[in-house]
Write a protein that holds these residues in place. Structure first.
Motif, short mmCIF file in Angstrom:
data_model
loop_
_atom_site.label_atom_id
_atom_site.label_comp_id
_atom_site.label_asym_id
_atom_site.label_seq_id
_atom_site.Cartn_x
_atom_site.Cartn_y
_atom_site.Cartn_z
N ASN A 1 -8.05 3.26 4.02
CA ASN A 1 -7.14 3.20 5.15
C ASN A 1 -6.45 4.52 5.41
O ASN A 1 -5.43 4.56 6.07
N GLN B 1 -3.29 0.25 -3.72
CA GLN B 1 -2.99 -1.09 -3.25
C GLN B 1 -2.40 -1.82 -4.45
O GLN B 1 -3.08 -2.01 -5.46
N SER C 1 2.73 1.04 3.50
CA SER C 1 2.38 0.10 4.57
C SER C 1 2.23 -1.29 4.00
O SER C 1 2.04 -1.48 2.79
N GLY D 1 -0.23 -3.91 4.05
CA GLY D 1 -1.64 -4.07 4.39
C GLY D 1 -1.94 -5.50 4.76
O GLY D 1 -2.27 -6.32 3.91
N ARG E 1 0.84 -1.20 0.00
CA ARG E 1 0.00 0.00 0.00
C ARG E 1 0.87 1.25 0.00
O ARG E 1 1.91 1.31 0.67
N GLU F 1 -2.17 -2.26 10.62
CA GLU F 1 -1.41 -1.63 9.55
C GLU F 1 -0.81 -0.33 10.05
O GLU F 1 -1.51 0.50 10.63
#
Lengths: 115, 115
Positions: free
Chosen positions: B101, A50, A95, A97, A31, A102
């Protein structure tokens, strides 16, 4: 693990010019996020990937802004026909995910000044 | 939409003493994460501590601890035994567990540490 890197660190441009910023996430992070931070304010979300798919875009991301993440690795953020209001710090975060915990890790940012 | 408010633009603390930074947030969700990030001058943002909304126990990381009051939607950060290296901008941030997110940040609190 070298952390999130961004290039350039600083960019000065004239109004109306196009600029492109690059973000290299932590390897294997799926991510990637872009935020914009103006002076004295907290970062504001711009967009999120993503892998190579751009899954969310903020209303802050006008038609002059475009972001890509080819092959799910590095990402670029391009601003066309820059305006003085685009002057800000552009932050990238990545990150892994995986589940609930997270954590986004931030890069040093690209500071843009539009004259 | 979620909002995060940090009502203290600036705080000062004497070295070795304790300081508390305030944060309140507004949400209709019951499942979310809260974070404190630290942004030293001209350096990248790093995670200080995080709290899951479903956990009643307050998170602690060495000299850093939080006071999470879910009903009051309050999430304060306590720094004990303050050190010169703690001087930075501190941001409180919220992350939904629903779709997307992204982090929603407060405006930040500048912490100055006096020797």
């Amino acid at each position: 693990d070298t952390g999130v890197s961004q290039d350039p660190r600083h960019k000065i441009t004239k109004r109306g010019q196009n600029v492109t910023f690059r973000c290299d996430p932590i390897s294997e992070h799926n991510r990637l996020y872009w935020y914009r931070q103006t002076l004295g304010q907290g970062p504001e979300f711009l967009t999120y990937f993503q892998n190579e798919a751009q899954l969310e875009k903020s209303r802050l991301l006008s038609d002059r802004f475009s972001a890509e993440r080819p092959k799910g690795s590095f990402s670029t953020l391009e601003i066309q026909r820059t305006e003085q209001g685009d002057s800000a710090m552009y932050l990238c975060a990545s990150s892994l995910g995986r589940g609930r915990q997270e954590t986004q890790y931030f890069g040093p940012g690209t500071r843009l000044l539009v004259l | 939409a979620q909002t995060v408010t940090q009502s203290q633009p600036e705080m000062s603390v004497q070295e070795a003493e304790t300081v508390t930074l305030s944060c309140t947030y507004d949400t209709s969700e019951s499942d979310y994460y809260l974070f404190w990030y630290k942004q030293p001058p001209s350096r990248q943002m790093i995670l200080v501590i995080r709290q899951e909304a479903y956990k009643q126990q307050n998170a602690t990381e060495n000299r850093f601890s939080v006071n999470f009051q879910k009903a009051a939607k309050s999430f304060s950060l306590k720094i004990s035994d303050s050190q010169l290296g703690d001087a930075a901008m501190y941001f409180c941030a919220y992350r939904t567990m629903e779709y997307g997110n992204k982090l929603v940040f407060g405006a930040g609190t500048i912490l100055r540490v006096k020797s």
